[in-house]
Design a protein around this motif. Structure first.
Motif: not given
Length: 179
Positions: A26-39
């Motif tokens: 939301r903050v970056s204007g993207t889909e949910p961040t893949r980095l957090f969903l991977t880590l």
């Protein structure tokens, strides 16, 4: 190219990573961040990493513009599309322009850098290639950074090199824009 470890859903990553990924997107204007969903597939590591990474960015003492220049240079040197795209968006919010981004890619010798920026970028380059700073680069860096800031700079550059290795090895693709 598909990810070697796919970003997890809520059941695989749990509430912390799931929430962080959504807020980050939301903050970056993207889909949910893949980095957090991977880590997030390794929850204990995610929590420890968040504490460490948060002390560097956004909670570091270096000016945010300097921090983003260093992160972007490391991302470029490592060929990390994920970090480049993510921090390109963040960098724009700190005032970086398209010209600045082109100069980051060109390197520390590009026209238009301040002596401080040139020293930071040159040190990032040398850390990437030599994994050390020679006396000349160290002296140039210390003209602009006191001891605590120099320690923080070294940890920042090393951390984003490590993160680029993580993203590149797992083939984490840049987050897609929601716009």
């Amino acid at each position: 190219m598909s990810a070697r470890i796919a970003p997890g859903g809520f059941a695989e990553v749990g509430p912390l990573a799931w929430t962080l990924a959504r807020v980050g997107g939301r903050v970056s204007g993207t889909e949910p961040t893949r980095l957090f969903l991977t880590l997030g597939r390794q929850p204990k590591l995610l929590r420890g990493w968040l504490r460490f990474a948060g002390r560097l960015m956004p909670g570091g003492t270096l000016p945010r513009r300097d921090t983003e220049l260093v992160i972007l240079r490391v991302a470029h040197l490592c060929g990390c599309a994920y970090e480049w795209e993510h921090h390109r968006r963040i960098g724009r919010r700190t005032g970086l322009t398209e010209d600045d981004l082109r100069r980051v890619e060109a390197g520390p010798e590009a026209e238009g850098w301040t002596p401080r920026q040139r020293a930071l970028l040159a040190a990032a380059d040398l850390l990437h290639t030599a994994r050390d700073l020679d006396d000349h680069a160290w002296a140039a860096l210390r003209e602009h950074l006191d001891e605590p800031a120099a320690v923080e700079f070294l940890m920042l550059a090393g951390h984003y090199d490590m993160l680029a290795t993580f993203c590149n090895t797992l083939r984490i693709q840049p987050d897609r824009s929601r716009r």
